[in-house]
Design a protein around this motif. Structure first.
Motif, short mmCIF file in Angstrom:
data_model
loop_
_atom_site.label_atom_id
_atom_site.label_comp_id
_atom_site.label_asym_id
_atom_site.label_seq_id
_atom_site.Cartn_x
_atom_site.Cartn_y
_atom_site.Cartn_z
N TRP A 1 -58.43 32.14 -4.32
CA TRP A 1 -58.21 30.74 -3.98
C TRP A 1 -59.36 29.84 -4.44
N ALA A 2 -60.47 30.39 -4.83
CA ALA A 2 -61.62 29.58 -5.21
C ALA A 2 -61.31 28.77 -6.47
N PRO A 3 -61.67 27.49 -6.51
CA PRO A 3 -61.34 26.66 -7.68
C PRO A 3 -62.00 27.18 -8.95
N ARG A 4 -61.26 27.14 -10.04
CA ARG A 4 -61.78 27.61 -11.32
C ARG A 4 -62.49 26.50 -12.07
N GLN A 5 -62.32 25.27 -11.63
CA GLN A 5 -63.01 24.13 -12.24
C GLN A 5 -63.36 23.15 -11.14
N VAL A 6 -64.55 22.56 -11.25
CA VAL A 6 -64.98 21.53 -10.31
C VAL A 6 -65.33 20.28 -11.10
N VAL A 7 -64.76 19.16 -10.70
CA VAL A 7 -65.05 17.87 -11.30
C VAL A 7 -65.71 17.01 -10.24
N VAL A 8 -66.96 16.64 -10.48
CA VAL A 8 -67.68 15.79 -9.54
C VAL A 8 -67.35 14.33 -9.86
N VAL A 9 -66.92 13.59 -8.86
CA VAL A 9 -66.55 12.19 -9.04
C VAL A 9 -67.32 11.33 -8.03
N PRO A 10 -67.57 10.06 -8.37
CA PRO A 10 -68.27 9.19 -7.41
C PRO A 10 -67.45 8.90 -6.17
#
Length: 336
Positions: free
Chosen positions: A305-314
């Motif tokens: 279940w762990a995310p394969r991609q992380v996008v940091v957004v403001p």
């Protein structure tokens, strides 16, 4: 918006128009389009009034309502209707909170989170409210705990434009509402608050309204049949991301991410992936690494279940009604 706005005036006339004359033409409410094309939902006066009456019964009172969500969406429309039916002009979206107590309002989780964070005059006002209805998206238990600790009475609602707004309060269907599940786990709803159909789309109406039941786009569980049944909404059916052959419930992963001490907000979506079929992408507000977030999720859920991609957004982009803008998030990873 003021109490003399065209929208309030039109609703006032619509609510009164059927007295002794039968049903007026349906009121049209447009959905937010948070996951695709907006739909134009046809609501009868009878359905709206059934929702108003059931809400008053469940909350144990009525009175003036304060508008803090867009007036044209179903939540705002119902704030106006509940206030008018109770004999009060609604407090407009740009007007101050009432000075007294015993009034009602409707918020989305993002609004309540920001009010609790600011701990200012808005929070002081909410402490005077009879009830704050909270809906329009997943509600983290910690948010409710913080509201209760701050002296704010919150009732979590589940529903949609097709059900004249919230029809399940704190997991319990309103009087007259029945909820069931289909074989695929889809929630089915029937009751006097149901819509008449979609304006100009008979095919979608026939697909969605079947034998008097509204086929929602949400998955859920019901602990038992009949009176006293409790409903647990698991999220949209398309929020279950099949990644590498594993069914991953996006809302559960997002809730876990939001519990991380360095994450202020998070949403999770599935996007097409040539290797995994779909990959889970986490959009987060906060200074935290991909590795740390994967380990954080895996500590509470299966590692798959762990995310394969992380996008940091403001910040998480929002629609006008306060819901996350899923299309804008998908655009950040190149998905049209």
């Amino acid at each position: 918006m003021s109490t003399s706005s065209p929208h309030v005036s039109a609703l006032r006339a619509w609510l009164a128009s059927a007295d002794g004359e039968g049903e007026p033409d349906p009121w049209v409410v447009e959905t937010s389009g948070s996951s695709g094309r907006p739909k134009r939902v046809l609501l009868s006066r009878r359905a709206v009034l059934a929702s108003v009456a059931a809400t008053e019964e469940r909350l144990g009172g009525s009175g003036p309502w304060v508008l803090r969500v867009p007036e044209t969406y179903v939540a705002g429309t119902q704030v106006i209707c509940r206030s008018l039916v109770a004999g009060h002009d609604p407090v407009g979206i740009d007007e101050p909170w009432p000075a007294g107590d015993g009034w009602f309002t409707s918020l989305v989780p993002t609004q309540l989170h920001r009010i609790l964070e600011a701990a200012g005059s808005d929070l002081e006002a909410l402490r005077r409210a009879h009830t704050v209805l909270l809906g329009g998206g997943p509600i983290d238990p910690t948010l409710r705990e913080r509201a209760a600790a701050a002296g704010v009475r919150v009732v979590a609602t589940y529903g949609s434009a097709e059900t004249s707004g919230g029809c399940v309060y704190d997991g319990v269907p309103l009087d007259g509402v029945r909820v069931a599940t289909a074989d695929d786990g889809r929630l089915l709803i029937t009751g006097p608050m149901l819509f008449d159909g979609y304006d100009g789309d008979p095919a979608l109406t026939a697909e969605t309204l079947v034998d008097g039941w509204f086929r929602t786009a949400d998955a859920g569980e019901i602990d038992r049949d009949g009176p006293g049944a409790r409903v647990r909404v698991l999220g949209r059916l398309d929020d279950v991301v099949v990644s590498g052959g594993v069914n991953v419930p996006g809302p559960a992963v997002a809730a876990r991410l939001r519990a991380h001490p360095d994450v202020a907000a998070a949403e999770v979506l599935g996007v097409p992936d040539p290797e995994w079929g779909n990959r889970l992408v986490a959009f987060v507000v906060g200074a935290v690494s991909h590795h740390d977030l994967r380990e954080w999720v895996a500590a509470a859920h299966p590692r798959a279940w762990a995310p394969r991609q992380v996008v940091v957004v403001p910040e998480i982009p929002l629609l006008a009604n306060g819901k996350p803008d899923r299309q804008a998030l998908l655009g950040l990873v190149g998905v049209a």
